[in-house]
Motif scaffolding. Sequence first.
Motif, PDB file in Angstrom:
ATOM      1  N   HIS A  28      61.531  36.416 121.810  1.00  0.00           N
ATOM      2  CA  HIS A  28      62.012  35.697 122.899  1.00  0.00           C
ATOM      3  C   HIS A  28      62.132  33.704 122.746  1.00  0.00           C
ATOM      4  CE1 HIS A  28      61.552  39.704 125.138  1.00  0.00           C
ATOM      5  NE2 HIS A  28      60.351  39.386 124.146  1.00  0.00           N
ATOM      6  N   ALA A  29      62.943  33.822 123.657  1.00  0.00           N
ATOM      7  CA  ALA A  29      62.837  32.005 124.166  1.00  0.00           C
ATOM      8  C   ALA A  29      62.045  30.762 124.183  1.00  0.00           C
ATOM      9  CB  ALA A  29      64.267  31.986 125.480  1.00  0.00           C
ATOM     10  N   HIS A  30      60.848  31.699 124.915  1.00  0.00           N
ATOM     11  CA  HIS A  30      59.787  30.784 125.028  1.00  0.00           C
ATOM     12  C   HIS A  30      58.788  30.682 124.045  1.00  0.00           C
ATOM     13  CE1 HIS A  30      58.816  34.708 126.769  1.00  0.00           C
ATOM     14  NE2 HIS A  30      57.354  34.881 126.249  1.00  0.00           N
ATOM     15  N   ASP A  31      58.648  32.054 123.527  1.00  0.00           N
ATOM     16  CA  ASP A  31      58.185  31.941 122.477  1.00  0.00           C
ATOM     17  C   ASP A  31      58.638  31.250 120.872  1.00  0.00           C
ATOM     18  OD1 ASP A  31      55.994  33.615 123.270  1.00  0.00           O
ATOM     19  OD2 ASP A  31      57.738  35.456 122.516  1.00  0.00           O
ATOM     20  N   ALA A  32      59.498  31.165 121.355  1.00  0.00           N
ATOM     21  CA  ALA A  32      60.252  30.422 119.584  1.00  0.00           C
ATOM     22  C   ALA A  32      60.026  28.641 120.677  1.00  0.00           C
ATOM     23  CB  ALA A  32      61.688  30.477 119.860  1.00  0.00           C
ATOM     24  N   ARG A  33      60.806  28.583 121.456  1.00  0.00           N
ATOM     25  CA  ARG A  33      59.906  27.355 122.312  1.00  0.00           C
ATOM     26  C   ARG A  33      58.670  26.567 122.429  1.00  0.00           C
ATOM     27  NH1 ARG A  33      61.897  23.983 127.224  1.00  0.00           N
ATOM     28  NH2 ARG A  33      60.786  21.885 126.965  1.00  0.00           N
ATOM     29  N   GLN A  38      54.940  23.182 118.882  1.00  0.00           N
ATOM     30  CA  GLN A  38      53.277  23.464 118.041  1.00  0.00           C
ATOM     31  C   GLN A  38      53.763  22.542 116.360  1.00  0.00           C
ATOM     32  OE1 GLN A  38      53.414  27.910 117.545  1.00  0.00           O
ATOM     33  NE2 GLN A  38      51.327  27.721 119.300  1.00  0.00           N
ATOM     34  N   ILE A  39      54.887  22.815 115.891  1.00  0.00           N
ATOM     35  CA  ILE A  39      55.480  22.137 114.559  1.00  0.00           C
ATOM     36  C   ILE A  39      56.043  20.697 115.061  1.00  0.00           C
ATOM     37  CG2 ILE A  39      57.153  22.281 113.323  1.00  0.00           C
ATOM     38  CD1 ILE A  39      57.794  25.189 113.225  1.00  0.00           C
ATOM     39  N   VAL A  40      55.991  20.197 115.878  1.00  0.00           N
ATOM     40  CA  VAL A  40      56.708  19.082 116.263  1.00  0.00           C
ATOM     41  C   VAL A  40      55.218  18.229 117.103  1.00  0.00           C
ATOM     42  CG1 VAL A  40      57.264  17.460 118.078  1.00  0.00           C
ATOM     43  CG2 VAL A  40      58.577  18.949 117.125  1.00  0.00           C
ATOM     44  N   ASP A  41      54.236  19.311 117.052  1.00  0.00           N
ATOM     45  CA  ASP A  41      52.756  17.799 117.141  1.00  0.00           C
ATOM     46  C   ASP A  41      52.258  17.944 116.079  1.00  0.00           C
ATOM     47  OD1 ASP A  41      53.197  18.491 119.547  1.00  0.00           O
ATOM     48  OD2 ASP A  41      52.735  19.810 120.740  1.00  0.00           O
ATOM     49  N   ALA A  42      52.126  19.823 115.100  1.00  0.00           N
ATOM     50  CA  ALA A  42      51.731  19.690 113.913  1.00  0.00           C
ATOM     51  C   ALA A  42      51.823  17.972 113.248  1.00  0.00           C
ATOM     52  CB  ALA A  42      51.839  20.371 113.489  1.00  0.00           C
ATOM     53  N   VAL A  43      52.936  17.671 112.735  1.00  0.00           N
ATOM     54  CA  VAL A  43      53.562  17.084 112.407  1.00  0.00           C
ATOM     55  C   VAL A  43      53.289  15.677 112.804  1.00  0.00           C
ATOM     56  CG1 VAL A  43      55.659  15.830 111.197  1.00  0.00           C
ATOM     57  CG2 VAL A  43      55.432  18.176 110.837  1.00  0.00           C
ATOM     58  N   HIS A  44      53.110  15.217 113.759  1.00  0.00           N
ATOM     59  CA  HIS A  44      52.746  13.953 114.501  1.00  0.00           C
ATOM     60  C   HIS A  44      51.379  13.652 114.012  1.00  0.00           C
ATOM     61  CE1 HIS A  44      52.885  10.589 117.455  1.00  0.00           C
ATOM     62  NE2 HIS A  44      51.827  11.341 118.047  1.00  0.00           N
ATOM     63  N   ALA A  45      50.439  15.068 114.462  1.00  0.00           N
ATOM     64  CA  ALA A  45      49.661  14.938 114.112  1.00  0.00           C
ATOM     65  C   ALA A  45      48.420  14.339 112.863  1.00  0.00           C
ATOM     66  CB  ALA A  45      48.026  15.902 115.505  1.00  0.00           C
ATOM     67  N   LEU A  46      49.071  14.796 111.803  1.00  0.00           N
ATOM     68  CA  LEU A  46      48.915  14.987 110.441  1.00  0.00           C
ATOM     69  C   LEU A  46      48.846  13.586 110.363  1.00  0.00           C
ATOM     70  CD1 LEU A  46      48.250  17.090 108.234  1.00  0.00           C
ATOM     71  CD2 LEU A  46      50.378  16.202 106.833  1.00  0.00           C
ATOM     72  N   GLY A  47      47.564  13.608 109.251  1.00  0.00           N
ATOM     73  CA  GLY A  47      46.866  11.931 108.239  1.00  0.00           C
ATOM     74  C   GLY A  47      47.986  11.287 107.854  1.00  0.00           C
ATOM     75  N   TRP A  48      49.300  11.343 107.857  1.00  0.00           N
ATOM     76  CA  TRP A  48      50.019  10.609 106.641  1.00  0.00           C
ATOM     77  C   TRP A  48      49.594   9.722 106.152  1.00  0.00           C
ATOM     78  CZ3 TRP A  48      53.529  14.137 105.696  1.00  0.00           C
ATOM     79  CH2 TRP A  48      53.586  15.571 106.281  1.00  0.00           C
ATOM     80  N   ASP A  49      49.084   8.629 107.540  1.00  0.00           N
ATOM     81  CA  ASP A  49      48.791   7.692 106.799  1.00  0.00           C
ATOM     82  C   ASP A  49      47.217   7.393 105.396  1.00  0.00           C
ATOM     83  OD1 ASP A  49      48.917   4.902 106.961  1.00  0.00           O
ATOM     84  OD2 ASP A  49      47.236   4.742 108.135  1.00  0.00           O
ATOM     85  N   LEU A  93      61.319  18.562 120.178  1.00  0.00           N
ATOM     86  CA  LEU A  93      62.626  19.577 120.346  1.00  0.00           C
ATOM     87  C   LEU A  93      63.169  19.620 121.465  1.00  0.00           C
ATOM     88  CD1 LEU A  93      63.186  22.319 119.202  1.00  0.00           C
ATOM     89  CD2 LEU A  93      61.083  23.141 121.116  1.00  0.00           C
ATOM     90  N   CYS A  94      64.841  19.431 121.499  1.00  0.00           N
ATOM     91  CA  CYS A  94      65.391  19.842 122.839  1.00  0.00           C
ATOM     92  C   CYS A  94      66.068  20.877 122.872  1.00  0.00           C
ATOM     93  CB  CYS A  94      66.978  18.784 122.210  1.00  0.00           C
ATOM     94  SG  CYS A  94      66.098  17.277 122.530  1.00  0.00           S
ATOM     95  N   THR A  95      65.895  21.612 124.057  1.00  0.00           N
ATOM     96  CA  THR A  95      66.887  22.990 123.978  1.00  0.00           C
ATOM     97  C   THR A  95      67.477  22.948 124.692  1.00  0.00           C
ATOM     98  OG1 THR A  95      65.203  23.293 125.790  1.00  0.00           O
ATOM     99  CG2 THR A  95      63.871  23.761 124.120  1.00  0.00           C
ATOM    100  N   ASP A  96      68.405  21.932 125.183  1.00  0.00           N
ATOM    101  CA  ASP A  96      69.522  21.893 125.599  1.00  0.00           C
ATOM    102  C   ASP A  96      70.342  20.974 125.605  1.00  0.00           C
ATOM    103  OD1 ASP A  96      68.114  20.241 127.580  1.00  0.00           O
ATOM    104  OD2 ASP A  96      67.703  21.471 129.398  1.00  0.00           O
ATOM    105  N   THR A  97      71.495  20.413 125.684  1.00  0.00           N
ATOM    106  CA  THR A  97      71.948  19.606 125.924  1.00  0.00           C
ATOM    107  C   THR A  97      72.656  18.883 127.001  1.00  0.00           C
ATOM    108  OG1 THR A  97      74.122  21.019 126.693  1.00  0.00           O
ATOM    109  CG2 THR A  97      73.880  20.518 124.080  1.00  0.00           C
TER     110      THR A  97
END
Length: 97
Positions: A28-33, A38-49, A93-97
Amino acid sequence: MLAEHCRPSDLVVRHGGDEVVLLLDTVHAHDARRRGEQIVDAVHALGWDDLSPGLRVTVSAGLAVGPSPAVDDLLGTADSRLYRAKALGRGRLCTDT
């Protein structure tokens, strides 16, 4: 990292130089969003340093949900939303234009 947020039936492929397509079948669209956020947040939170001091990694994503079975239509929609996410400052994440 993507595997943590994907099901065995999902497809993850590299598309172009630095783009990745995540194909989620029968979701469903809400699950995909939610999964995209979650992926955007996980990448942001990772200790890249820890990997390289000063390294900063972001994910900009465009979400396309269809009844359209035409892959080109969905990719085109997702691509335009991806570029909107980048224009709005990346790391989102953008879900609309």
